[in-house]
Design a protein around this motif. Structure first.
Motif, PDB file in Angstrom:
ATOM      1  N   ALA A 319     -16.154 -42.014 -26.500  1.00  0.00           N
ATOM      2  CA  ALA A 319     -17.590 -41.705 -26.368  1.00  0.00           C
ATOM      3  C   ALA A 319     -18.013 -42.044 -24.941  1.00  0.00           C
ATOM      4  N   ASN A 320     -18.519 -41.041 -24.238  1.00  0.00           N
ATOM      5  CA  ASN A 320     -18.873 -41.218 -22.830  1.00  0.00           C
ATOM      6  C   ASN A 320     -20.327 -41.698 -22.732  1.00  0.00           C
ATOM      7  N   LEU A 321     -20.535 -42.931 -23.148  1.00  0.00           N
ATOM      8  CA  LEU A 321     -21.894 -43.461 -23.268  1.00  0.00           C
ATOM      9  C   LEU A 321     -22.068 -44.701 -22.412  1.00  0.00           C
ATOM     10  N   PHE A 341     -17.938 -37.726 -33.632  1.00  0.00           N
ATOM     11  CA  PHE A 341     -17.114 -38.761 -32.996  1.00  0.00           C
ATOM     12  C   PHE A 341     -15.988 -39.211 -33.934  1.00  0.00           C
ATOM     13  N   LEU A 342     -16.347 -39.475 -35.193  1.00  0.00           N
ATOM     14  CA  LEU A 342     -15.340 -39.966 -36.155  1.00  0.00           C
ATOM     15  C   LEU A 342     -14.275 -38.901 -36.390  1.00  0.00           C
ATOM     16  N   ARG A 343     -14.706 -37.650 -36.396  1.00  0.00           N
ATOM     17  CA  ARG A 343     -13.743 -36.576 -36.599  1.00  0.00           C
ATOM     18  C   ARG A 343     -12.767 -36.511 -35.423  1.00  0.00           C
ATOM     19  N   GLU A 344     -13.299 -36.701 -34.187  1.00  0.00           N
ATOM     20  CA  GLU A 344     -12.412 -36.703 -33.009  1.00  0.00           C
ATOM     21  C   GLU A 344     -11.445 -37.888 -33.042  1.00  0.00           C
ATOM     22  N   MET A 345     -11.853 -38.961 -33.693  1.00  0.00           N
ATOM     23  CA  MET A 345     -10.967 -40.138 -33.778  1.00  0.00           C
ATOM     24  C   MET A 345      -9.762 -39.856 -34.680  1.00  0.00           C
ATOM     25  N   GLY A 346      -9.877 -38.820 -35.501  1.00  0.00           N
ATOM     26  CA  GLY A 346      -8.737 -38.344 -36.284  1.00  0.00           C
ATOM     27  C   GLY A 346      -8.081 -39.407 -37.136  1.00  0.00           C
ATOM     28  N   PRO A 347      -6.760 -39.542 -37.035  1.00  0.00           N
ATOM     29  CA  PRO A 347      -6.021 -40.445 -37.929  1.00  0.00           C
ATOM     30  C   PRO A 347      -6.307 -41.929 -37.678  1.00  0.00           C
ATOM     31  N   THR A 369     -18.904 -31.056 -36.130  1.00  0.00           N
ATOM     32  CA  THR A 369     -18.520 -30.266 -34.961  1.00  0.00           C
ATOM     33  C   THR A 369     -18.972 -30.987 -33.696  1.00  0.00           C
ATOM     34  N   THR A 370     -18.125 -30.960 -32.680  1.00  0.00           N
ATOM     35  CA  THR A 370     -18.513 -31.498 -31.374  1.00  0.00           C
ATOM     36  C   THR A 370     -19.098 -30.370 -30.535  1.00  0.00           C
ATOM     37  N   TYR A 371     -20.329 -30.569 -30.052  1.00  0.00           N
ATOM     38  CA  TYR A 371     -21.004 -29.530 -29.267  1.00  0.00           C
ATOM     39  C   TYR A 371     -20.938 -29.780 -27.771  1.00  0.00           C
ATOM     40  N   ASN A 372     -20.495 -30.977 -27.371  1.00  0.00           N
ATOM     41  CA  ASN A 372     -20.365 -31.261 -25.944  1.00  0.00           C
ATOM     42  C   ASN A 372     -19.167 -32.190 -25.760  1.00  0.00           C
ATOM     43  N   ARG A 377     -15.460 -37.029 -26.219  1.00  0.00           N
ATOM     44  CA  ARG A 377     -14.224 -36.478 -25.669  1.00  0.00           C
ATOM     45  C   ARG A 377     -13.167 -36.304 -26.758  1.00  0.00           C
ATOM     46  N   PRO A 378     -12.323 -35.287 -26.619  1.00  0.00           N
ATOM     47  CA  PRO A 378     -11.129 -35.277 -27.462  1.00  0.00           C
ATOM     48  C   PRO A 378     -10.231 -36.460 -27.055  1.00  0.00           C
ATOM     49  N   ARG A 379      -9.391 -36.916 -27.978  1.00  0.00           N
ATOM     50  CA  ARG A 379      -8.568 -38.090 -27.660  1.00  0.00           C
ATOM     51  C   ARG A 379      -7.663 -37.838 -26.452  1.00  0.00           C
TER      52      ARG A 379
END
Ligand code: FES
Ligand code: MG
Length: 586
Positions: A319-321, A341-347, A369-372, A377-379
């Motif tokens: 997370a670019n925060l 964010f949680l979805r991008e964190m994946g496994p 869904t990630t819109y930006n 960020r993707p991992r």
């Protein structure tokens, strides 16, 4: 991003009206229940408004001294609307607010008091289900800790972040930019007029600090633990969807009472691992360490500093925060929020954990869904591969200390320098900007007596100021060490939560000016080049400081507060604390 909804078909009822806890107040035929009913009539409710319905206690931390919760006066009406719609009986019960921006010496002195208040309010009133309204830093852990002790069906309404700050066309972030412009003012780079413009533009709406500070870190953690509706923690406080979320929460808690779905059904070692992993991936606040450990202990789940360090070694910051990254919570929400964010964190996240809406965490984020992709960020394009937090040990911190390597200048990751020691906060305030102070950019600034008992209350003093003469030379980061905490919106090479604290005789109390101190983040070490014999000698000379309180709540606090590595809870509030018999249920 749609507002979080409640499932259209609630799970089957496991309770009947006579099984409700409130039945003992309202449903029985005796003298006391006459009183409860007649006094409910006094408030204008007739029997069919409440008899046989779940009583939903809404613990509201609204206050004129909590600028982050201003909207709760209205939001509570929206929670009530949902409760009424689903056939419950809502009762609003104010709880102490802990306004981070105003309360001295620190709200941390009162987190456990709020936890006790929440527990006793729930216990003593006819609650069947509980809605917790909080968000400003300590209100989240305080309310949750208290509710866990009662373990009635419970759901949390996060206050939500305020809108972005604005100053001369650029964005301002809570806390982070306060420290930044304060340093520029002290360095003479901006004027008093500029400084006032920052003051007027940095907090534009109701809601919590809109960086990934302690508030958003803890509300995000609460969501990951399954204690809020999915997506709830990312919605800006003043967004209409925040009101919709509040209404859905009111509906859902009524179902949860009938389903008998309680927080301890949701909280497991895996769900706390999820919360820790999410905090790390968000680049969240170091305060979360103390609070999550305290919450886990209330839930009977083992969680310690070592687990944070272990997970930090393999968790990327995506997370670019701010304070570690670039964006603010409003951007995070538009980018998809915590669910994306949680979805991008994946496994890295265990999706099988249950949540308060009856579905699993994995089910709740499946369609996110990630819109930006610059905000979330993707991992593969993480801001940091790992190391959002690090737990240090050494002869300065035998039971541990923490640092946030994501928010410091990299050249300080391995650093040795002579200590410049301040005995307490007053000593620091008096001497830090003195032209006579013997200090260079390589010095290590040490603050003693700022821990749970020493300060007391372990305030957010841990981002020790850079001496003014070094600021003027352009120095913006130095190694700093204390037993204090640090605001989640702060940054810098600050070693925090040194345990045991100096007030109880931890080695931090024994550091002297000129001792060489080494920080080595790779090795997870914090040491002073002082021999064991010399440390023992200094300890023999050390005098226990006088306690900071002579009466009142402070005396109880000092007697019972535990050290930072175990969460600073009161010893007697632990679930397995046993003194006497009985549970005190009315
Ligand atoms: Fe309330 Fe920061 S002051 S969240
Ligand atoms: Mg804060």
């Amino acid at each position: 991003t749609p507002p979080p909804a409640t499932p259209s078909t609630p799970a089957p009822r496991r309770k009947q009206p006579e099984d409700l806890r409130s039945h003992r107040w309202y449903g029985v035929k005796d003298l006391r229940s006459f009183g409860h009913r007649s006094r409910t009539a006094q408030m204008g409710f007739s029997r069919d408004d409440y008899l046989g319905k779940p009583v939903i206690a809404i613990l509201n931390t609204w206050s004129d001294m909590n600028s982050c919760h201003t909207h709760f006066k209205q939001r509570v009406e929206e929670v009530k609307r949902g409760v009424w719609q689903r056939g419950g009986f809502p009762v609003e019960i104010p709880a102490m607010s802990l306004g981070e921006a105003f309360q001295k010496p620190t709200t941390m002195l009162y987190r456990n008091l709020l936890a006790m208040e929440a527990e006793e309010l729930i216990r003593s009133y006819p609650a069947d289900g509980v809605v917790l309204m909080g968000g400003c830093d300590k209100t989240t852990p305080g309310l949750v800790m208290g509710a866990l002790a009662m373990n009635l069906p419970t759901i949390f309404v996060p206050a939500g972040p305020m809108l972005r700050g604005d100053y001369k066309g650029s964005v301002l972030g809570s806390g982070s930019d306060t420290w930044k412009y304060w340093a520029e003012l002290r360095a003479g780079n901006i004027t008093e007029d500029d400084w006032q413009e920052v003051e007027d533009g940095i907090a534009r709406s109701a809601g919590t600090c809109m960086t990934m500070g302690t508030a958003s870190t803890m509300t995000s953690a609460a969501e990951v633990l399954g204690l809020t509706l999915p997506g709830a923690s990312s919605i800006p406080a003043v967004d209409s969807r925040h009101a919709m979320m509040a209404t859905h929460t009111g509906k859902r808690i009524v179902d949860m009472v009938w389903e008998d779905l309680k927080p301890l059904d949701l909280l497991t070692p895996a769900s706390f691992d999820n919360a820790v992993t999410a905090v790390l991936g968000l680049g969240g606040s170091t305060n979360a360490i103390v609070h999550l450990i305290a919450m886990a202990r209330r839930a009977g789940v083992p969680l310690d500093l070592a687990r944070f360090d272990e997970l930090a070694r393999s968790t990327p910051v995506i997370a670019n925060l701010r304070p570690g990254g670039k964006y603010l919570m409003e951007d995070f929400y538009y980018a998809g929020g915590l669910r994306a964010f949680l979805r991008e964190m994946g496994p890295l996240i265990d999706g099988s954990q249950r949540t308060c809406n009856g579905l699993t965490l994995g089910e709740n984020i499946a369609d996110a869904t990630t819109y930006n992709a610059d905000v979330i960020r993707p991992r593969s394009e993480a801001l940091l591969e790992s190391g959002g937090l690090a737990v240090l040990h050494g002869n300065l911190a035998p039971s541990g200390a923490v640092i946030k390597p994501a928010a410091m200048e990299p050249h300080l990751r391995k650093h040795t320098g002579p200590a410049v020691v301040f005995r307490n906060y007053d000593d620091l305030a008096a001497r830090i900007d003195s032209p006579e102070l013997v200090v260079t950019k390589d010095s290590v600034i040490v603050l003693q007596s700022a821990g749970p008992q020493g300060a007391p209350g372990m305030p957010e003093w841990g981002q020790l100021p850079i001496p003014q003469k070094l600021l003027k030379e352009g120095v913006r980061d130095m190694v700093r060490i204390s037993d204090a905490r640090m605001s989640g919106t702060s940054y810098g090479a600050c070693v925090l939560h040194v345990t045991p604290e100096s007030h109880v005789g931890g080695p931090l109390a024994l550091v002297r000016d000129g001792d060489l101190v080494t920080l080595d983040i790779e090795a997870r070490r914090i040491d002073m080049a002082v021999s064991d014999e010399e440390i023992a000698k200094r300890r023999a000379d050390w005098q226990k400081p006088i306690p900071k309180f002579s009466r009142g709540y402070g005396v109880m606090f000092l007697k019972h507060v535990q050290q930072a590595d175990t969460g600073c809870d009161f010893d007697f509030l632990a679930p397995d604390y046993a003194e006497g018999a009985g549970q005190g249920e009315p």
